[in-house]
Design an enzyme around this catalytic site. Structure first.
Site, mmCIF file in Angstrom:
data_model
loop_
_atom_site.group_PDB
_atom_site.id
_atom_site.type_symbol
_atom_site.label_atom_id
_atom_site.label_comp_id
_atom_site.label_asym_id
_atom_site.label_seq_id
_atom_site.Cartn_x
_atom_site.Cartn_y
_atom_site.Cartn_z
ATOM 1 N N CYS A 23 43.604 46.232 -2.834
ATOM 2 C CA CYS A 23 44.565 47.245 -3.317
ATOM 3 C C CYS A 23 46.022 46.882 -3.000
ATOM 4 C CB CYS A 23 44.231 48.613 -2.750
ATOM 5 S SG CYS A 23 42.606 49.196 -3.252
ATOM 6 N N HIS B 291 50.527 53.161 -3.032
ATOM 7 C CA HIS B 291 49.251 52.833 -3.698
ATOM 8 C C HIS B 291 48.455 54.127 -3.863
ATOM 9 C CE1 HIS B 291 45.304 51.538 -4.528
ATOM 10 N NE2 HIS B 291 44.855 51.728 -3.295
ATOM 11 N N ASN C 63 42.136 55.786 -8.397
ATOM 12 C CA ASN C 63 42.599 54.603 -7.661
ATOM 13 C C ASN C 63 42.268 53.369 -8.499
ATOM 14 O OD1 ASN C 63 42.812 52.392 -5.970
ATOM 15 N ND2 ASN C 63 41.927 53.410 -4.183
HETATM 16 N N1 COA Z 1 31.217 64.563 -3.223
HETATM 17 C C1 COA Z 1 30.788 65.485 -2.332
HETATM 18 N N2 COA Z 1 30.697 65.255 -1.021
HETATM 19 C C2 COA Z 1 31.031 64.036 -0.590
HETATM 20 C C3 COA Z 1 31.480 63.009 -1.460
HETATM 21 C C4 COA Z 1 31.540 63.323 -2.817
HETATM 22 N N3 COA Z 1 31.961 62.426 -3.738
HETATM 23 N N4 COA Z 1 31.735 61.909 -0.735
HETATM 24 C C5 COA Z 1 31.487 62.212 0.547
HETATM 25 N N5 COA Z 1 31.054 63.487 0.636
HETATM 26 C C6 COA Z 1 30.670 64.235 1.828
HETATM 27 C C7 COA Z 1 30.211 63.355 2.958
HETATM 28 O O1 COA Z 1 28.844 63.010 2.819
HETATM 29 C C8 COA Z 1 30.467 64.243 4.152
HETATM 30 O O2 COA Z 1 29.425 65.183 4.256
HETATM 31 P P1 COA Z 1 28.899 65.659 5.713
HETATM 32 O O3 COA Z 1 30.102 66.320 6.346
HETATM 33 O O4 COA Z 1 27.808 66.576 5.352
HETATM 34 O O5 COA Z 1 28.483 64.399 6.398
HETATM 35 C C9 COA Z 1 31.733 65.011 3.748
HETATM 36 O O6 COA Z 1 31.799 64.928 2.319
HETATM 37 C C10 COA Z 1 32.976 64.436 4.337
HETATM 38 O O7 COA Z 1 32.935 63.025 4.148
HETATM 39 P P2 COA Z 1 34.103 62.079 4.613
HETATM 40 O O8 COA Z 1 33.792 60.672 4.208
HETATM 41 O O9 COA Z 1 34.436 62.353 6.041
HETATM 42 O O10 COA Z 1 35.270 62.663 3.690
HETATM 43 P P3 COA Z 1 36.800 62.329 3.669
HETATM 44 O O11 COA Z 1 37.570 63.563 3.747
HETATM 45 O O12 COA Z 1 37.160 61.215 4.605
HETATM 46 O O13 COA Z 1 36.978 61.795 2.205
HETATM 47 C C11 COA Z 1 37.262 59.686 1.091
HETATM 48 C C12 COA Z 1 36.284 60.632 1.784
HETATM 49 C C13 COA Z 1 36.511 58.420 0.682
HETATM 50 C C14 COA Z 1 37.792 60.389 -0.131
HETATM 51 C C15 COA Z 1 38.409 59.361 2.059
HETATM 52 O O14 COA Z 1 37.871 58.919 3.278
HETATM 53 C C16 COA Z 1 39.331 58.294 1.529
HETATM 54 O O15 COA Z 1 40.078 58.548 0.607
HETATM 55 N N6 COA Z 1 39.346 57.114 2.152
HETATM 56 C C17 COA Z 1 40.222 56.036 1.748
HETATM 57 C C18 COA Z 1 39.948 55.612 0.341
HETATM 58 C C19 COA Z 1 40.800 54.473 -0.098
HETATM 59 O O16 COA Z 1 41.949 54.575 -0.038
HETATM 60 N N7 COA Z 1 40.171 53.373 -0.524
HETATM 61 C C20 COA Z 1 40.783 52.281 -1.152
HETATM 62 C C21 COA Z 1 41.328 51.260 -0.268
HETATM 63 S S1 COA Z 1 42.947 51.624 0.105
#
Ligand code: COA
Length: 361
Positions: free
Chosen positions: A111, A253, A283
């Protein structure tokens, strides 16, 4: 007056197909509400079957050349999703743009790829190695995303953006005033497509699903993204002597709207000057910064001369930021190119024949 690279063209390409959160929720254990509130994404674009990264890159590149009204003498293609592991995609893109024989290379920084490629292009211009590099960020993320993995399938989309640079001077609109890049390979396991390289060859028998697709440790990536983009932006602003309160365009980004808000809040960037399009395109990895820039420029929200800061974070781990004064450019947008017609090996040999020196007289 010191010389530097100046932005003179901007182009984009987005596939036509729009996939909404509701569309994804029909086959995945997720919901529109979860995706909107946790990421800020409402919809994203996805390519039609058979469309590859080079098809998007050629269109975005062509659009940037039209926008800049000039040709390029170097092509840098930032991508996580090259058309194939070997050879690089950039030479084919250069060829399809009519830029045969210019140097062309892929840049692999996930990214952060666009900011990395921009930094390299800017250094090449300052070193006199080229005059008008074309920097492209293009991705078909849907080719590496596991449609069954709700942690990643809801986040990414396909698209491409490109920027044409030329040699100029630091005081003119469009000047790239500073770029700063960094990496932390200790975090290489946080964002991966594990198979398909020399460690786990793609031809290995029974490569498990986990290793064939993109995987991400979301929460740790989130934390690192906030810390790294904030510190990298601070360093680049320090280098040009701009305080965050004087920034007139902040383009991060488009990873997650919550990450972007957190970075901009920590830096103290005025809410009026934060621009992005994650709601519309998700993204798009290496394509996200030029796509967001083109959106903001096309709608008149970034004006020529605006103090603009770009920042990115991605797999590797990698990160980078750039401070530029915004140029007077009109972004162009083109639809994806059709894949090139099938070329038989016999035709290939003729078309790609090495030019021979004229026979001695
Ligand atoms: N729909 C519903 N629930 C979801 C889900 C989805 N698409 N994805 C994850 N969950 C659930 C998880 O299973 C978890 O459930 P639990 O509490 O019962 O275990 C809960 O939602 C929270 O998950 P978590 O991973 O802690 O959520 P988060 O707030 O961190 O959001 C991302 C997840 C991936 C959106 C976030 O971590 C993120 O944006 N990370 C960086 C992404 C990024 O920038 N990537 C590119 C490289 S820069």
């Amino acid at each position: 007056m010191s010389e530097c690279a100046v932005i003179c063209g901007l182009g984009t390409c987005l596939p036509e197909r729009i996939v909404t959160n509701e569309d994804l929720a029909a086959s995945l254990d997720t919901s529109d509400e979860w995706i909107r509130t946790r990421t800020g994404i409402h919809r994203r674009r996805m390519v039609a079957p058979g469309t590859s990264t080079s098809d998007l890159a050629v269109s975005a590149g062509q659009a940037a050349l039209v926008s800049g009204g000039q040709i390029a003498d170097f092509v840098l293609l930032a991508t996580t999703t090259p058309d194939r592991p070997c050879p690089a995609t950039a030479p084919e893109v250069a060829h399809r743009l009519g830029l045969d024989e210019v140097p062309a290379v892929d840049v692999a920084a996930v990214c952060s790829g666009f900011v990395y490629a921009l930094g390299l292009a800017e250094a090449l211009v300052r070193a006199g190695a080229c005059h008008q590099p074309l920097v492209i960020g293009a991705e078909v993320y849907t080719s590496i995303i596991d449609p069954q993995d709700r942690n990643t399938a809801v986040i990414f989309g396909d698209g491409a953006g490109a920027m044409l640079l030329r040699r100029g001077h630091r005081e003119e609109p469009g000047a790239i005033r500073a770029v700063e890049l960094g990496s932390a390979g200790a975090g290489s396991g946080l964002i991966t497509v594990a198979a398909g390289g020399s460690r786990i060859p793609g031809h290995a028998q029974e490569v498990p699903r986990e290793q064939r697709y993109f995987r991400m440790e979301g929460p740790e990536v989130y934390r690192q993204a906030v810390v790294r983009m904030t510190s990298s932006t601070r360093s680049v602003l320090d280098r040009v002597g701009w305080s965050p309160s004087t920034v007139q365009a902040f383009i991060g980004h488009q990873a997650n709207q919550r990450i972007l808000n957190s970075v901009a809040d920590r830096l103290g960037i005025d809410a009026r000057y934060r621009f992005g399009n994650i709601a519309e395109v998700g993204n798009t990895a290496a394509a996200s910064i030029p796509l967001a820039l083109a959106d903001a420029a096309a709608s008149g929200r970034i004006r020529p001369g605006s103090r603009t800061v770009l920042t990115a974070f991605g797999g590797g781990l990698t990160w980078g930021s750039a401070a530029v004064t915004w140029p007077d450019v009109v972004p162009k947008c083109l639809p994806p190119e059709s894949p090139p017609a099938f070329r038989s090996s016999r035709v290939d040999r003729q078309a790609d024949a090495v030019p021979t020196d004229p026979a001695p007289r």
